[in-house]
Design an enzyme around this catalytic site. Structure first.
Site, PDB file in Angstrom:
ATOM      1  N   HIS A  15      31.638   9.008 -11.427  1.00 13.78           N
ATOM      2  CA  HIS A  15      32.895   8.940 -12.192  1.00 13.78           C
ATOM      3  C   HIS A  15      33.619   7.619 -11.898  1.00 13.78           C
ATOM      4  CE1 HIS A  15      32.707  13.563 -11.746  1.00 13.78           C
ATOM      5  NE2 HIS A  15      32.452  13.306 -13.015  1.00 13.78           N
ATOM      6  N   LYS A  58      34.843  26.980 -16.406  1.00 19.16           N
ATOM      7  CA  LYS A  58      34.418  26.656 -15.048  1.00 19.16           C
ATOM      8  C   LYS A  58      35.379  27.268 -14.038  1.00 19.16           C
ATOM      9  CE  LYS A  58      32.089  22.328 -16.263  1.00 19.16           C
ATOM     10  NZ  LYS A  58      31.932  20.889 -16.022  1.00 19.16           N
ATOM     11  N   ARG A  97      24.763   9.506 -18.860  1.00 17.90           N
ATOM     12  CA  ARG A  97      23.855   9.331 -17.732  1.00 17.90           C
ATOM     13  C   ARG A  97      22.402   9.305 -18.172  1.00 17.90           C
ATOM     14  NH1 ARG A  97      25.951  14.417 -14.791  1.00 17.90           N
ATOM     15  NH2 ARG A  97      26.105  14.899 -17.005  1.00 17.90           N
ATOM     16  N   SER A 126      28.959  16.807 -10.443  1.00 15.32           N
ATOM     17  CA  SER A 126      29.842  17.437  -9.453  1.00 15.32           C
ATOM     18  C   SER A 126      29.206  18.702  -8.889  1.00 15.32           C
ATOM     19  CB  SER A 126      31.194  17.758 -10.078  1.00 15.32           C
ATOM     20  OG  SER A 126      31.828  16.567 -10.466  1.00 15.32           O
TER      21      SER A 126
HETATM   22  N1  COA Z   1      28.913  10.644 -12.924  1.00 12.11           N
HETATM   23  C1  COA Z   1      28.738  11.811 -12.309  1.00 12.11           C
HETATM   24  N2  COA Z   1      28.845  12.985 -12.911  1.00 12.11           N
HETATM   25  C2  COA Z   1      29.144  12.970 -14.206  1.00 12.11           C
HETATM   26  C3  COA Z   1      29.337  11.791 -14.939  1.00 12.11           C
HETATM   27  C4  COA Z   1      29.194  10.583 -14.237  1.00 12.11           C
HETATM   28  N3  COA Z   1      29.336   9.408 -14.822  1.00 12.11           N
HETATM   29  N4  COA Z   1      29.613  12.113 -16.210  1.00 12.11           N
HETATM   30  C5  COA Z   1      29.581  13.438 -16.288  1.00 12.11           C
HETATM   31  N5  COA Z   1      29.309  13.964 -15.082  1.00 12.11           N
HETATM   32  C6  COA Z   1      29.141  15.373 -14.727  1.00 12.11           C
HETATM   33  C7  COA Z   1      30.425  16.022 -14.338  1.00 12.11           C
HETATM   34  O1  COA Z   1      30.672  15.884 -12.980  1.00 12.11           O
HETATM   35  C8  COA Z   1      30.167  17.449 -14.723  1.00 12.11           C
HETATM   36  O2  COA Z   1      29.435  18.063 -13.710  1.00 12.11           O
HETATM   37  P1  COA Z   1      29.519  19.631 -13.462  1.00 12.11           P
HETATM   38  O3  COA Z   1      29.177  20.308 -14.747  1.00 12.11           O
HETATM   39  O4  COA Z   1      28.546  19.771 -12.398  1.00 12.11           O
HETATM   40  O5  COA Z   1      30.944  19.886 -13.049  1.00 12.11           O
HETATM   41  C9  COA Z   1      29.242  17.363 -15.911  1.00 12.11           C
HETATM   42  O6  COA Z   1      28.661  16.077 -15.850  1.00 12.11           O
HETATM   43  C10 COA Z   1      29.919  17.529 -17.208  1.00 12.11           C
HETATM   44  O7  COA Z   1      30.967  16.579 -17.245  1.00 12.11           O
HETATM   45  P2  COA Z   1      31.784  16.336 -18.526  1.00 12.11           P
HETATM   46  O8  COA Z   1      30.877  16.131 -19.667  1.00 12.11           O
HETATM   47  O9  COA Z   1      32.779  15.287 -18.235  1.00 12.11           O
HETATM   48  O10 COA Z   1      32.433  17.750 -18.801  1.00 12.11           O
HETATM   49  P3  COA Z   1      33.723  18.294 -18.290  1.00 12.11           P
HETATM   50  O11 COA Z   1      33.627  19.757 -18.377  1.00 12.11           O
HETATM   51  O12 COA Z   1      34.032  17.767 -16.941  1.00 12.11           O
HETATM   52  O13 COA Z   1      34.751  17.744 -19.380  1.00 12.11           O
HETATM   53  C11 COA Z   1      35.830  17.707 -21.598  1.00 12.11           C
HETATM   54  C12 COA Z   1      34.543  17.975 -20.792  1.00 12.11           C
HETATM   55  C13 COA Z   1      36.100  16.216 -21.560  1.00 12.11           C
HETATM   56  C14 COA Z   1      35.651  18.193 -23.000  1.00 12.11           C
HETATM   57  C15 COA Z   1      36.941  18.529 -20.990  1.00 12.11           C
HETATM   58  O14 COA Z   1      37.044  18.359 -19.650  1.00 12.11           O
HETATM   59  C16 COA Z   1      38.305  18.263 -21.638  1.00 12.11           C
HETATM   60  O15 COA Z   1      38.911  17.208 -21.652  1.00 12.11           O
HETATM   61  N6  COA Z   1      38.795  19.384 -22.143  1.00 12.11           N
HETATM   62  C17 COA Z   1      40.043  19.479 -22.850  1.00 12.11           C
HETATM   63  C18 COA Z   1      39.835  20.463 -24.032  1.00 12.11           C
HETATM   64  C19 COA Z   1      39.055  19.753 -25.126  1.00 12.11           C
HETATM   65  O16 COA Z   1      39.534  18.821 -25.756  1.00 12.11           O
HETATM   66  N7  COA Z   1      37.811  20.251 -25.350  1.00 12.11           N
HETATM   67  C20 COA Z   1      36.930  19.685 -26.351  1.00 12.11           C
HETATM   68  C21 COA Z   1      37.159  20.316 -27.669  1.00 12.11           C
HETATM   69  S1  COA Z   1      36.200  19.496 -28.911  1.00 12.11           S
END
Ligand code: COA
Length: 169
Positions: free
Chosen positions: A25, A49, A99, A137
């Site tokens: 991140h 989650k 990734r 994560s």
């Molecule tokens: N390095 C390390 N890990 C990474 C990474 C990176 N560069 N990019 C992603 N990851 C990992 C995360 O740690 C996470 O791991 P986990 O599942 O083991 O916890 C996984 O990849 C998924 O990450 P991400 O795609 O960022 O999902 P998220 O659940 O953390 O976030 C969002 C998704 C952005 C949609 C959400 O958090 C959000 O903002 N929600 C608000 C509501 C919304 O708008 N929803 C969408 C409707 S269309």
């Protein structure tokens, strides 16, 4: 000669669960800081989650990562839609890290739904550094839960927080 209006600083929003924040991140935020004047990192309270760390703990851990960039990195918590928050902040873009190819399907879907909801907001994809393409994560939590060494995957203060959390459980 007419004066140009002052240029508004460019702003990007980088959202996730960050449970906990990893070096992957941090890599994405540092890449985004090369393209935008400021990055807002938003912690989403994701209903799907069950996080290990509270929102406040996650916020504190992220802030500590960017202690030298307090002017350019802000940390916030969001409970609604990411795209609505992004529009409200007048941000230029949502940043997402890629990734591996396997991230792409979900990311494209998310970007297209977000664009449908807010036509003016674009998603910018940044390639994660090769060193971090395997990192997530939940992988970090799993290694720490079983007493494995997470140094090199997360900053030292996150490693200490994980150690502390699992020592108490
Ligand atoms: N390095 C390390 N890990 C990474 C990474 C990176 N560069 N990019 C992603 N990851 C990992 C995360 O740690 C996470 O791991 P986990 O599942 O083991 O916890 C996984 O990849 C998924 O990450 P991400 O795609 O960022 O999902 P998220 O659940 O953390 O976030 C969002 C998704 C952005 C949609 C959400 O958090 C959000 O903002 N929600 C608000 C509501 C919304 O708008 N929803 C969408 C409707 S269309």
């Amino acid at each position: 000669m007419s004066k140009l209006p002052p240029k508004r600083p460019t702003l990007a929003v980088y959202s996730g669960t960050f449970d906990p924040v990893t070096n992957g991140h941090i890599d994405i935020v540092n890449r985004a800081l090369r393209l935008f004047d400021k990055v807002v990192i938003t912690i989403a309270s994701n209903a799907n989650k069950t996080p290990l760390f509270s929102l406040e703990e996650r916020m504190d851990m992220i802030r500590k990562c960017f202690i030298d960039e307090t002017e350019r990195v802000e940390v916030d918590i969001i409970s609604g839609l990411l795209v609505e928050y992004t529009a409200r902040r007048g941000a230029n873009a949502i940043v997402r890290g890629l990734r591996a190819v396997s991230d792409f399907d979900y990311e494209m879907q998310l970007a297209l739904v977000n664009r449908k909801l807010e036509r003016e907001i674009d998603t910018v994809f940044l390639m994660a550094g090769l060193r971090w393409i395997f990192l997530s994560s939940s992988m970090v939590r799993d290694v720490a839960r079983h007493g494995g060494d997470v140094s090199g995957l997360v900053p030292p203060h996150v490693r200490a927080a994980l150690k502390n959390k699992f020592a108490r459980s």
